[in-house]
Motif scaffolding. Structure first.
Motif, short mmCIF file in Angstrom:
data_model
loop_
_atom_site.label_atom_id
_atom_site.label_comp_id
_atom_site.label_asym_id
_atom_site.label_seq_id
_atom_site.Cartn_x
_atom_site.Cartn_y
_atom_site.Cartn_z
N VAL A 26 0.83 -1.20 0.00
CA VAL A 26 0.00 0.00 0.00
C VAL A 26 0.86 1.26 0.00
CG1 VAL A 26 -0.45 0.32 2.49
CG2 VAL A 26 -2.19 0.92 0.86
N ILE A 27 1.98 1.24 0.71
CA ILE A 27 2.87 2.40 0.71
C ILE A 27 3.46 2.61 -0.69
CG2 ILE A 27 5.06 3.32 1.59
CD1 ILE A 27 2.67 3.57 3.54
N LYS A 28 3.87 1.52 -1.34
CA LYS A 28 4.40 1.63 -2.70
C LYS A 28 3.35 2.20 -3.65
CE LYS A 28 6.47 -1.04 -6.42
NZ LYS A 28 6.87 -2.36 -6.90
N LEU A 29 2.14 1.68 -3.57
CA LEU A 29 1.04 2.16 -4.41
C LEU A 29 0.74 3.63 -4.13
CD1 LEU A 29 -1.28 1.34 -6.42
CD2 LEU A 29 -2.66 0.95 -4.37
N PHE A 30 0.62 3.98 -2.85
CA PHE A 30 0.32 5.37 -2.49
C PHE A 30 1.42 6.31 -2.98
CE2 PHE A 30 -3.06 5.68 1.05
CZ PHE A 30 -3.83 4.71 0.46
N ASN A 31 2.66 5.91 -2.81
CA ASN A 31 3.76 6.78 -3.27
C ASN A 31 3.82 6.88 -4.78
OD1 ASN A 31 4.61 7.50 -0.71
ND2 ASN A 31 6.06 5.83 -0.56
N GLN A 32 3.55 5.78 -5.47
CA GLN A 32 3.57 5.77 -6.93
C GLN A 32 2.59 6.77 -7.52
OE1 GLN A 32 2.77 1.91 -8.62
NE2 GLN A 32 2.79 2.68 -10.71
N TYR A 33 1.42 6.87 -6.91
CA TYR A 33 0.38 7.76 -7.44
C TYR A 33 0.20 9.05 -6.63
CZ TYR A 33 -0.59 3.90 -10.51
OH TYR A 33 -0.46 2.92 -11.46
N GLU A 34 1.14 9.33 -5.74
CA GLU A 34 1.14 10.57 -4.94
C GLU A 34 -0.15 10.73 -4.12
OE1 GLU A 34 2.13 13.67 -7.72
OE2 GLU A 34 4.19 12.94 -7.91
N ILE A 35 -0.62 9.64 -3.60
CA ILE A 35 -1.85 9.66 -2.81
C ILE A 35 -1.68 10.38 -1.48
CG2 ILE A 35 -3.59 8.20 -1.70
CD1 ILE A 35 -3.07 6.21 -4.05
N PRO A 36 -0.54 10.24 -0.78
CA PRO A 36 -0.42 11.00 0.47
C PRO A 36 -0.59 12.51 0.27
CG PRO A 36 1.23 9.29 0.40
CD PRO A 36 0.58 9.32 -0.97
N GLN A 37 -0.02 13.04 -0.80
CA GLN A 37 -0.17 14.47 -1.06
C GLN A 37 -1.63 14.82 -1.33
OE1 GLN A 37 2.06 12.34 -2.26
NE2 GLN A 37 4.02 13.31 -2.67
N TYR A 38 -2.31 13.95 -2.06
CA TYR A 38 -3.73 14.17 -2.35
C TYR A 38 -4.56 14.15 -1.07
CZ TYR A 38 -8.49 13.01 -3.78
OH TYR A 38 -9.85 13.01 -3.92
N ILE A 39 -4.32 13.17 -0.23
CA ILE A 39 -5.09 13.04 1.01
C ILE A 39 -4.88 14.25 1.90
CG2 ILE A 39 -5.28 11.72 3.16
CD1 ILE A 39 -4.88 9.17 1.43
N VAL A 40 -3.65 14.68 2.04
CA VAL A 40 -3.37 15.85 2.88
C VAL A 40 -3.99 17.11 2.28
CG1 VAL A 40 -1.52 17.36 3.74
CG2 VAL A 40 -1.30 14.86 3.95
N ALA A 41 -3.89 17.26 0.97
CA ALA A 41 -4.46 18.44 0.31
C ALA A 41 -5.99 18.49 0.43
CB ALA A 41 -4.06 18.48 -1.16
#
Length: 71
Positions: A26-41
């Protein structure tokens, strides 16, 4: 830990469980698609929704990112 980070961890956990992934996947997937930045934004609107909405939103975000990378 700030609220956005706590919420990001929550999103990781619910997504991991829903999609039967391990932590590394899940961390690899989230980082690949920049999901953490999206979630925080999008924290202000996302944190008021339920787990099913969050999972669907992440899936949709990944889908859009995949389409963008093809073009």
């Amino acid at each position: 830990m700030d609220n956005e980070t706590k919420f990001l961890v929550h999103c990781i956990e619910i997504y991991k469980t829903a999609r039967k992934l391990n932590g590394r996947e899940v961390i690899k997937l989230f980082n690949q698609y920049e999901i953490p930045q999206y979630i925080v934004a999008c924290y202000d609107s996302l944190h008021t929704t339920g787990p099913q909405y969050i999972i669907a939103d992440i899936d949709e975000f990944i889908s859009y990112r995949k389409e963008d990378s093809i073009q």
